[in-house]
Scaffold this motif. Structure first.
Motif, PDB file in Angstrom:
ATOM      1  N   LEU A   1      -1.485  -2.656  -4.046  1.00 13.14           N
ATOM      2  CA  LEU A   1      -1.764  -1.703  -2.971  1.00 13.14           C
ATOM      3  C   LEU A   1      -2.357  -2.414  -1.752  1.00 13.14           C
ATOM      4  O   LEU A   1      -1.952  -2.141  -0.617  1.00 13.14           O
ATOM      5  CB  LEU A   1      -2.719  -0.616  -3.466  1.00 13.14           C
ATOM      6  CG  LEU A   1      -3.122   0.458  -2.451  1.00 13.14           C
ATOM      7  CD1 LEU A   1      -1.903   1.069  -1.775  1.00 13.14           C
ATOM      8  CD2 LEU A   1      -3.975   1.536  -3.118  1.00 13.14           C
ATOM      9  N   THR A   2      -3.276  -3.313  -1.966  1.00  8.66           N
ATOM     10  CA  THR A   2      -3.834  -4.081  -0.847  1.00  8.66           C
ATOM     11  C   THR A   2      -2.748  -4.910  -0.178  1.00  8.66           C
ATOM     12  O   THR A   2      -2.683  -4.997   1.050  1.00  8.66           O
ATOM     13  CB  THR A   2      -4.977  -4.987  -1.333  1.00  8.66           C
ATOM     14  OG1 THR A   2      -6.118  -4.176  -1.639  1.00  8.66           O
ATOM     15  CG2 THR A   2      -5.383  -5.990  -0.272  1.00  8.66           C
TER      16      THR A   2
ATOM     17  N   SER B   1      -7.280  -2.697   4.772  1.00 11.21           N
ATOM     18  CA  SER B   1      -7.345  -2.493   3.322  1.00 11.21           C
ATOM     19  C   SER B   1      -8.759  -2.096   2.906  1.00 11.21           C
ATOM     20  O   SER B   1      -9.217  -2.452   1.821  1.00 11.21           O
ATOM     21  CB  SER B   1      -6.913  -3.770   2.585  1.00 11.21           C
ATOM     22  OG  SER B   1      -7.677  -4.889   3.018  1.00 11.21           O
TER      23      SER B   1
ATOM     24  N   GLU C   1     -11.834   0.565   1.858  1.00  6.93           N
ATOM     25  CA  GLU C   1     -11.868   1.522   0.756  1.00  6.93           C
ATOM     26  C   GLU C   1     -11.281   2.877   1.152  1.00  6.93           C
ATOM     27  O   GLU C   1     -10.573   3.515   0.363  1.00  6.93           O
ATOM     28  CB  GLU C   1     -13.309   1.683   0.277  1.00  6.93           C
ATOM     29  CG  GLU C   1     -13.443   2.382  -1.057  1.00  6.93           C
ATOM     30  CD  GLU C   1     -12.911   1.562  -2.221  1.00  6.93           C
ATOM     31  OE1 GLU C   1     -12.610   2.158  -3.271  1.00  6.93           O
ATOM     32  OE2 GLU C   1     -12.798   0.323  -2.074  1.00  6.93           O
TER      33      GLU C   1
ATOM     34  N   LEU D   1      -7.475   2.794   0.883  1.00  5.87           N
ATOM     35  CA  LEU D   1      -7.022   2.795  -0.504  1.00  5.87           C
ATOM     36  C   LEU D   1      -7.099   4.194  -1.093  1.00  5.87           C
ATOM     37  O   LEU D   1      -6.165   4.666  -1.766  1.00  5.87           O
ATOM     38  CB  LEU D   1      -7.857   1.816  -1.337  1.00  5.87           C
ATOM     39  CG  LEU D   1      -7.329   0.383  -1.472  1.00  5.87           C
ATOM     40  CD1 LEU D   1      -7.321  -0.332  -0.116  1.00  5.87           C
ATOM     41  CD2 LEU D   1      -8.180  -0.418  -2.463  1.00  5.87           C
TER      42      LEU D   1
ATOM     43  N   GLU E   1      -4.107   6.754  -2.523  1.00 10.62           N
ATOM     44  CA  GLU E   1      -4.171   7.296  -3.883  1.00 10.62           C
ATOM     45  C   GLU E   1      -4.090   8.825  -3.878  1.00 10.62           C
ATOM     46  O   GLU E   1      -3.426   9.425  -4.746  1.00 10.62           O
ATOM     47  CB  GLU E   1      -5.462   6.832  -4.554  1.00 10.62           C
ATOM     48  CG  GLU E   1      -5.435   5.353  -4.918  1.00 10.62           C
ATOM     49  CD  GLU E   1      -6.781   4.828  -5.380  1.00 10.62           C
ATOM     50  OE1 GLU E   1      -6.795   3.868  -6.159  1.00 10.62           O
ATOM     51  OE2 GLU E   1      -7.831   5.371  -4.949  1.00 10.62           O
TER      52      GLU E   1
ATOM     53  N   ARG F   1      -4.245   0.135  -6.958  1.00  9.18           N
ATOM     54  CA  ARG F   1      -5.389  -0.770  -6.836  1.00  9.18           C
ATOM     55  C   ARG F   1      -5.665  -1.523  -8.148  1.00  9.18           C
ATOM     56  O   ARG F   1      -6.586  -2.339  -8.202  1.00  9.18           O
ATOM     57  CB  ARG F   1      -6.639  -0.010  -6.391  1.00  9.18           C
ATOM     58  CG  ARG F   1      -7.281   0.846  -7.443  1.00  9.18           C
ATOM     59  CD  ARG F   1      -8.724   1.204  -7.071  1.00  9.18           C
ATOM     60  NE  ARG F   1      -8.813   2.131  -5.979  1.00  9.18           N
ATOM     61  CZ  ARG F   1      -9.719   2.017  -5.001  1.00  9.18           C
ATOM     62  NH1 ARG F   1     -10.589   1.037  -5.026  1.00  9.18           N
ATOM     63  NH2 ARG F   1      -9.763   2.901  -4.028  1.00  9.18           N
TER      64      ARG F   1
END
Length: 455
Positions: free
Chosen positions: A196-197, A207, A209, A212, A216, A249
């Motif tokens: 994901l990053t 990237s 938090e 991310l 999600e 992640r």
């Protein structure tokens, strides 16, 4: 001269003694260069500095410590007052970049000297001031360091199968009590991060938090649109996405160092076979302090089955829960392991935005012997750990950060390592014992050409 040096009038007044000159040079930067410059001055008893000279130097505003020392030494060897005025003009004229030439030209008209004294020559003046000026120049900013630089600062490089097996054995002997988890990467230049990053960075997004979590939540909503029932919860949903190749992640690791070695030397992508490989290992807990016992780390037990980290929306809450701090490396296994995870003795680590504060930077600098920027560390690994040598027992640290180890496998050794691992039963079909593994293999080798005997 140096713009940043601004001695006060009182400090300039104190130049009446040679001891004060030395103290001034030591107290102002560059102290070492200034001290070197003073060593060439003769040991003579200097008369008090004339008040007119002090006033002119004060008006000059910002002479360097070396220039002040030069004025005092020169005035001690001069009889004629007119010459004193010429020397005083050095402070005014040397504010630009031609300070050395100015001093040489300023002294060129001075003929009155105390007889019998060993005074400095023009060359001595120039040498002393050159050293002073060279020390005062700001160093050029260093280049940004890459992930390969980060891991290279504490890695052990192996150039043979024997060296690899020895490194793995020693590392386990010294630190197995910390519950090591292992990750193999085909290219030693790669950072440690999640799919994901990598996807966010490839799209030139941040990237952090929040991004991310945003992705999600979109994935969870998409699963609802597809009618996917999450009986085992959100975490199991993300584990299945990882298995199917979607960006998450989750970071794959193994409890078996030889399986990590297989991934580091595998031929899944031929273009990386010419590059060095890397094995990275983390302790799941920090090294214990003296007389402190440590229980073998167990697998991470999440608080429920949903994405618990979504509630930590700010850095302070993440710090409180050790999410991205390096003080814990939670290794998670889904309740129901599929065949692939069992074959790989696999677990997942969580990619979290690293929290690298000043205390952690100081700790890294102490361990690595050089300073690092927070951004450089975060770009190198999304699972923080304190760099440690593989052949010694990890030591406790002030921040209670888990240890991190690195083994670099030379490209020339990969073939030998593959052959060895085959004898241990570690092959592509044993590592990926499912339909997805078979399809991936057939796509890569081109089943049609192989079946016709052309590959």
């Amino acid at each position: 001269m140096m713009e940043s040096l601004r001695p006060s009038f009182a400090a300039m007044e104190s130049l009446k003694s040679s001891a004060a000159v030395a103290a001034m040079a030591e107290a102002t930067r560059p102290s070492l260069a200034a001290s070197e410059g003073l060593t060439i001055l003769p040991s003579i008893e200097r008369p008090p500095l004339p008040a007119s000279l002090i006033a002119m130097a004060e008006a000059a505003s910002r002479p360097s410590a070396a220039t002040l020392a030069a004025i005092e030494a020169a005035s001690a060897a001069i009889l004629d007052q007119a010459a004193l005025s010429k020397i005083a003009s050095i402070a005014e004229l040397s504010r630009g970049g031609s300070g050395i030439n100015t001093i040489a030209s300023g002294l060129s008209g001075v003929n009155g000297r105390l007889p019998g004294l060993n005074y400095p020559s023009f060359a001595d003046w120039e040498t002393a001031l050159s050293k002073t000026l060279a020390g005062s120049r700001r160093p050029k900013p260093r280049r940004n360091r890459k992930p390969s630089d980060f891991f290279g600062s504490f890695e052990v490089e192996v150039a043979s199968l024997k060296q690899l097996l020895r490194a793995l054995s020693v590392l386990q002997q010294k630190n197995s009590a910390l519950g090591l988890v292992w990750r193999g990467q085909q290219n030693a230049d790669w950072p440690v991060n999640s799919s994901l990053t990598r996807a966010l960075r490839a799209a030139e997004h941040g990237s952090d938090e929040s991004r991310l979590i945003a992705v999600e939540r979109f994935q969870l909503a998409a699963g609802d649109q597809w009618g996917i029932v999450r009986n085992a919860g959100e975490m199991a949903f993300f584990a299945e996405l990882q298995h199917q190749g979607a960006p998450t992640r989750l970071i794959d690791v193994s409890l078996d160092p030889e399986i990590a070695a297989w991934f580091a030397v595998s031929l899944n992508h031929d273009e990386h076979d010419a590059a060095d490989g890397r094995i990275v290992a983390w302790g799941r807990s920090a090294a214990p302090r003296r007389n402190q016992t440590i229980e073998p780390p167990s697998f991470f037990a999440p608080p429920g089955t949903n994405a618990f980290w979504h509630q930590w929306s700010d850095a302070e809450s993440r710090r409180t829960n050790d999410w991205g701090t390096g003080r814990a490396v939670p290794a998670w296994q889904p309740p129901a392991l599929n065949g692939r995870m069992r074959a790989q003795r696999a677990a997942f680590l969580f990619d979290a935005e690293p929290i690298v504060d000043d205390d952690l930077l100081e700790l890294f600098a102490t361990n690595l012997g050089e300073t690092w920027r927070a951004r450089e560390i975060a770009q190198s690994t999304r699972v923080l750990g304190l760099p440690a040598a593989h052949d010694v027992k990890a030591k406790p640290n002030t921040e209670n950060v888990v240890p991190m180890f690195s083994i670099r496998i030379a490209a020339d050794v990969k073939r030998d390592v593959r052959k060895y691992l085959e004898t241990k039963g570690l092959t592509e079909n044993s590592i990926y014992p499912d339909w997805a593994g078979l399809v991936s293999y057939l796509r890569r080798v081109s089943a049609v050409e192989t079946g016709l005997g052309k590959a």
